[in-house]
Design a protein around this motif. Structure first.
Motif, mmCIF file in Angstrom:
data_model
loop_
_atom_site.group_PDB
_atom_site.id
_atom_site.type_symbol
_atom_site.label_atom_id
_atom_site.label_comp_id
_atom_site.label_asym_id
_atom_site.label_seq_id
_atom_site.Cartn_x
_atom_site.Cartn_y
_atom_site.Cartn_z
ATOM 1 N N THR A 1 0.845 -1.195 0.000
ATOM 2 C CA THR A 1 0.000 0.000 0.000
ATOM 3 C C THR A 1 0.877 1.240 0.000
ATOM 4 O O THR A 1 1.768 1.367 0.859
ATOM 5 N N LEU A 2 0.646 2.122 -0.960
ATOM 6 C CA LEU A 2 1.304 3.425 -0.948
ATOM 7 C C LEU A 2 0.490 4.327 -0.029
ATOM 8 O O LEU A 2 -0.672 4.606 -0.293
ATOM 9 N N LEU A 3 1.094 4.765 1.063
ATOM 10 C CA LEU A 3 0.358 5.485 2.101
ATOM 11 C C LEU A 3 0.129 6.950 1.757
ATOM 12 O O LEU A 3 -0.667 7.614 2.426
ATOM 13 N N ASP A 4 0.840 7.468 0.759
ATOM 14 C CA ASP A 4 0.635 8.845 0.327
ATOM 15 C C ASP A 4 -0.149 8.849 -0.980
ATOM 16 O O ASP A 4 -0.105 7.898 -1.760
ATOM 17 N N ASP A 5 -0.858 9.957 -1.235
ATOM 18 C CA ASP A 5 -1.731 10.018 -2.402
ATOM 19 C C ASP A 5 -0.969 9.935 -3.715
ATOM 20 O O ASP A 5 -1.482 9.480 -4.715
ATOM 21 N N ARG A 6 0.260 10.410 -3.729
ATOM 22 C CA ARG A 6 1.061 10.330 -4.943
ATOM 23 C C ARG A 6 2.525 10.372 -4.570
ATOM 24 O O ARG A 6 2.888 10.765 -3.464
ATOM 25 N N SER A 7 3.357 9.967 -5.509
ATOM 26 C CA SER A 7 4.798 9.963 -5.301
ATOM 27 C C SER A 7 5.425 10.988 -6.231
ATOM 28 O O SER A 7 5.162 10.980 -7.428
ATOM 29 N N THR A 8 6.216 11.893 -5.669
ATOM 30 C CA THR A 8 6.843 12.946 -6.474
ATOM 31 C C THR A 8 8.351 12.811 -6.413
ATOM 32 O O THR A 8 8.918 12.335 -5.417
ATOM 33 N N ALA A 9 9.011 13.229 -7.489
ATOM 34 C CA ALA A 9 10.464 13.128 -7.586
ATOM 35 C C ALA A 9 11.122 13.940 -6.459
ATOM 36 O O ALA A 9 10.739 15.080 -6.186
ATOM 37 N N GLY A 10 12.101 13.301 -5.807
ATOM 38 C CA GLY A 10 12.856 13.984 -4.760
ATOM 39 C C GLY A 10 12.183 14.013 -3.408
ATOM 40 O O GLY A 10 12.731 14.585 -2.456
ATOM 41 N N GLU B 1 -3.101 -3.181 10.222
ATOM 42 C CA GLU B 1 -2.197 -2.179 9.658
ATOM 43 C C GLU B 1 -1.025 -1.905 10.571
ATOM 44 O O GLU B 1 0.079 -1.594 10.118
ATOM 45 N N ALA B 2 -1.239 -2.013 11.870
ATOM 46 C CA ALA B 2 -0.162 -1.721 12.826
ATOM 47 C C ALA B 2 0.978 -2.726 12.731
ATOM 48 O O ALA B 2 2.099 -2.444 13.177
ATOM 49 N N ASP B 3 0.718 -3.909 12.156
ATOM 50 C CA ASP B 3 1.751 -4.942 12.062
ATOM 51 C C ASP B 3 2.493 -4.916 10.736
ATOM 52 O O ASP B 3 3.258 -5.834 10.423
ATOM 53 N N ALA B 4 2.273 -3.881 9.921
ATOM 54 C CA ALA B 4 2.908 -3.815 8.602
ATOM 55 C C ALA B 4 4.360 -3.378 8.717
ATOM 56 O O ALA B 4 4.753 -2.674 9.667
ATOM 57 N N ALA B 5 5.162 -3.799 7.741
ATOM 58 C CA ALA B 5 6.519 -3.268 7.595
ATOM 59 C C ALA B 5 6.433 -2.014 6.730
ATOM 60 O O ALA B 5 5.713 -1.986 5.742
ATOM 61 N N GLU B 6 7.176 -0.976 7.118
ATOM 62 C CA GLU B 6 7.071 0.295 6.410
ATOM 63 C C GLU B 6 8.424 0.685 5.828
ATOM 64 O O GLU B 6 9.461 0.534 6.488
ATOM 65 N N ALA C 1 -3.760 8.974 -7.307
ATOM 66 C CA ALA C 1 -2.730 8.060 -6.843
ATOM 67 C C ALA C 1 -2.169 7.292 -8.022
ATOM 68 O O ALA C 1 -2.835 7.111 -9.029
ATOM 69 N N PRO C 2 -0.918 6.821 -7.927
ATOM 70 C CA PRO C 2 -0.360 6.008 -9.006
ATOM 71 C C PRO C 2 -1.180 4.744 -9.232
ATOM 72 O O PRO C 2 -1.915 4.298 -8.342
ATOM 73 N N GLU C 3 -1.013 4.172 -10.407
ATOM 74 C CA GLU C 3 -1.796 2.983 -10.744
ATOM 75 C C GLU C 3 -1.469 1.822 -9.814
ATOM 76 O O GLU C 3 -2.315 0.989 -9.541
#
Length: 821
Positions: free
Chosen positions: A698-707, A761-766, A814-816
């Protein structure tokens, strides 16, 4: 108000106010009835056209009582020979400005796709007159030729607006005086031509030389660039050159972004330019998508001459002719070829395919059976597949191969991938991958990029049926990009459906619902009832997973009605199966569900679809439908069929209702969507009765930006029937997971992270993912058993990264690859 009118080339020397118009033109502007035609004639065609444009603007900008929207139709040499082209453009433009909706006067032209051209020629005047009577229009015919053809065109135009409030302005060089005709005439006197200050530059001269003797009626910037392919020229230089040529009066705008050459033509350019332009499209150096109309006209000219490039170019352009969006384009091509040669045989198969792809496969089959072309036999097989007559479709392919004079070393890629598609429909997947590999090779040998795209599409379908979701997604995205490059709207829509189904199989139900909704819209725009019905079927399955039978019923019902309308027996069988498998409470509903399943089983057997038959038999054997003794026979039949097609998933699900087993509940409809490889290691719940654990990213942020760092969470989710699901937290094994970037990105921590299998969710690796550039990035996650260092699973995913926006909260799309299982 709508209605395009060309801009003046420079300072306009004609009347600037309505009261300055010549008396006939002024009278014409303010009257609503006969005479409904005004002929503007004069020795300077461009100036006469400018006066007509000014008159059209006056009509467009008048107060509501007198207002009339313009329809500008540039009359080219081909239009004079085939006047149906003008009538089709008239219908197309007026329908765009004023959609017909359910107006009975605006009857559609779909039935004329495969009809004889004379039938369309007879029907068009009446259709146009009905459109012009619906509201007030000012139709401008710019460039009506002298002589008999011009006389006939003006008589036709006068008849179109008779007893309507619409009017016609005809721009001619000399007046057409015919006995008994009462239209108005107004002479436009010559003026001193304006001379632009800016001379023609090199780019403008190159375009001038290229188009001067080209035989096309009109062109856009992309065609001009292709005709000047040997001259280096940027898009900006080309566009500026077109503006300069227009200002000098060398070119004239015919519609937004389109031009025609205005000077007196010298000797005919001959076929050389046409053939060179066709070869540029066929070898991929020219893109026909921006100017399909010009390239379709080019194909017709080549077919008229019997040039070998004609048929090849027509096949390359076929995707732009067979959808609802291509209706007018196909009809124009047909009428043009008929008027030029007296025949339209080269377009007969394409027309029948268009009928099939827009919701009438039975009529298409009848049209194809009347043709003797080898390709017609192949398309008969495809059409039989669309009708769900899979055994007959296979027989037609056998007959085609038996009669094909081509040597065995050069197989037909379309035959191969159609045969594989039939096997996928039936659930007999053995050997389908080999057929598709051979199909791709055959298409590549022949240089058939469209055929190769469809073979890749069907390979994506096969991988999805096998449960290889990630590989299927990658292959289908490749097919989608290929279809986009070809302008194949049908291919794009079908691939969108399969990608939505992939999200459903993966377990991302909400993503699947959104993707399938978009795919249904694409099919609807294409006029593809069958494609939309299959998409509605998968949408109904998704709704059954997310919302239950109340939400699943409507899309499944629409799918069933759509399949019935296009006579797709296989689609009807699956719709009946899914409707019959939905939970019911009332006795009458259970009886209706049983009848649906019986109908589905009958159709599956007729189509020789063991995959559907086995699942229907298993559903009929459900414990809540029968006592075990009564269901035992159907259960055993289902097991035998699953064994015959090597379907381990079906066998596993059958075990949950077998003798001595307690019923664990209904089998989800998504289980029907896959048929895994024998002995495959299933990695998601749709393939088996929850006996395996899944990796969830799961990507926890709405989108991923360069840098910028983005957070990624990983969990291991044991299914309800997995041994880990029954253990206490303390008894669960420790696992490790390590993230490896496969592109220009950094991941923290760089070492392995420990975790235990858990849905919480609390047991996930991040992990923190920081891409160094925008674009698509790939990541590999490796899950190991801590005590034994055994690799349990490797998951590769991708994330689409956008350029940084200077900070601020992350929001938007969000990314695909938000979630990959």
């Amino acid at each position: 108000m709508g209605g395009w009118v060309p801009d003046a080339r420079g300072p306009f020397p004609g009347p600037r106010r309505e009261k300055d118009l010549p008396t006939p033109a002024h009278a014409f502007l303010w009257q609503l009835w006969e005479p409904g035609l005004l002929e503007l004639y004069g020795p300077q065609p461009l100036h006469t056209s400018a006066v007509a444009a000014r008159l059209a603007r006056f009509a467009r900008d008048a107060e509501s009582r007198w207002r009339s929207d313009p329809v500008w139709l540039a009359v080219g040499p081909t239009d004079a020979v085939a006047p149906e082209r003008l009538l089709l453009r008239l219908l197309e433009q007026t329908e765009r400005e004023d959609p017909p909706d359910d107006d009975p006067a605006a009857d559609h032209l779909s039935p004329f796709r495969a009809a004889q051209p004379q039938a369309l020629a007879d029907a068009l005047p009446g259709r146009c007159r009905a459109r012009l009577a619906r509201r007030r229009w000012t139709v401008v015919l710019d460039g009506v030729p002298d002589g008999k053809r011009g006389d006939e065109l003006l008589i036709l135009a006068e008849q179109l607006v008779m007893d309507t409030e619409s009017r016609v302005v005809a721009v001619t060089h000399r007046p057409h005086v015919l006995p008994g005709r009462r239209w108005l005439r107004s002479e436009v006197a010559a003026t001193a031509p304006a001379v632009p200050d800016k001379p023609l530059g090199p780019a403008a001269l190159n375009i001038f030389i290229a188009v001067e003797n080209w035989e096309g009626d009109e062109f856009d910037a992309s065609v001009a660039g292709a005709l000047c392919a040997g001259t280096p020229m940027t898009d900006r230089q080309r566009d500026a050159a077109l503006r300069v040529l227009t200002a000098h009066g060398v070119l004239q705008q015919t519609r937004p972004g389109w031009y025609r050459f205005t000077g007196r033509r010298g000797p005919r350019g001959g076929p050389e330019k046409d053939q060179a332009l066709a070869r540029a499209v066929l070898d991929g150096t020219a893109d026909p998508r921006p100017a399909v109309d010009a390239y379709v006209d080019l194909a017709v000219r080549l077919l008229d001459r019997g040039a070998p490039e004609g048929a090849d170019l027509l096949e390359r352009l076929e995707p732009q002719l067979i959808t609802e969006q291509g209706l007018f384009r196909l009809l124009r091509a047909k009428q043009t070829l008929w008027r030029a040669t007296g025949d339209w045989k080269p377009l007969c198969v394409t027309a029948a395919v268009a009928v099939r792809e827009t919701g009438a496969p039975q009529r298409a089959l009848e049209a194809l059976e009347r043709l003797s072309a080898p390709r017609a036999v192949r398309e008969i097989a495809v059409t039989l597949r669309y009708l769900g007559e899979l055994p007959f479709a296979s027989g037609a392919l056998d007959a085609f191969e038996a009669s094909d004079p081509a040597p065995a070393t050069a197989p037909d890629g379309w035959i191969l991938h159609t045969r594989a598609a039939i096997q996928c429909d039936q659930g007999r997947l053995k050997g389908a991958d080999r057929l598709l590999r051979r199909a791709v090779e055959a298409h590549q040998v022949r240089g058939d990029v469209r055929g190769e795209a469809w073979a890749v599409h069907h390979y994506g379908r096969l991988r999805l049926l096998r449960g290889d979701v990630e590989e299927a997604r990658k292959v289908l995205e490749d097919a989608r990009d290929r279809f986009d490059g070809l302008g194949d709207l049908q291919g794009e829509a079908w691939t969108a459906t399969e990608l939505g189904k992939a999200a459903l199989v993966r377990g991302d139900v909400m993503e699947a619902v959104e993707a399938l909704g978009r795919a249904a819209g694409l099919h609807h725009a294409n006029g593809d009832v069958r494609g939309r019905s299959w998409t509605e079927l998968y949408l109904g399955i998704a709704r059954a997973v997310s919302g239950g039978p109340e939400e699943a019923g409507p899309p499944l019902g629409r799918a069933h009605r759509g399949f019935h309308g296009v006579s797709d027996r296989l689609g009807q069988a699956w719709a009946d199966h899914c409707l019959g498998a939905l939970p019911t409470t009332l006795a009458r509903d259970r009886l209706a569900a049983g009848a649906k399943l019986s109908s589905a089983l009958s159709e599956f057997r007729r189509a020789e679809c063991p995959h559907g038959a086995a699942w229907t038999l298993l559903e009929q054997a459900a414990p809540w439908r029968n006592l075990w003794d009564a269901a035992h026979g159907k259960h055993d039949q289902a097991l035998r069929v699953f064994e015959s097609i090597d379907d381990p998933s079906g066998l596993l699900w059958s075990g949950t209702w077998g003798s001595g087993h307690v019923a664990t509940g209904r089998i989800p409809l998504t289980a029907r969507l896959t048929l895994p490889e024998p002995h495959a290691d299933f990695d998601h719940a749709a393939l088996s009765p929850a006996t395996h654990a899944r990796v969830r990213l799961t990507l926890l942020d709405d989108r991923s930006t360069a840098g910028t760092a983005s957070r990624i969470a990983l969990r291991v989710l044991p299914g309800p029937a997995h041994p880990w699901s029954e253990r206490t937290a303390a008894a669960l094994p420790w696992l490790t997971v390590r993230a490896t970037p496969l592109s220009g990105a950094d991941v923290e921590p760089a070492h392995a992270v420990t975790l235990r299998p858990s849905p919480r969710e609390a047991d996930a690796a991040e992990f923190l993912f920081t891409p160094r550039r925008a674009g698509r990035h790939r990541l590999l996650f490796t899950v190991e058993h801590l005590a034994t260092a055994t690799v349990l699973q490797e998951v590769e995913t991708y994330i689409d990264v956008v350029e940084g926006d200077g900070g601020g909260p992350r929001s938007g799309h969000a990314p695909e690859a938000l979630r990959r299982s």
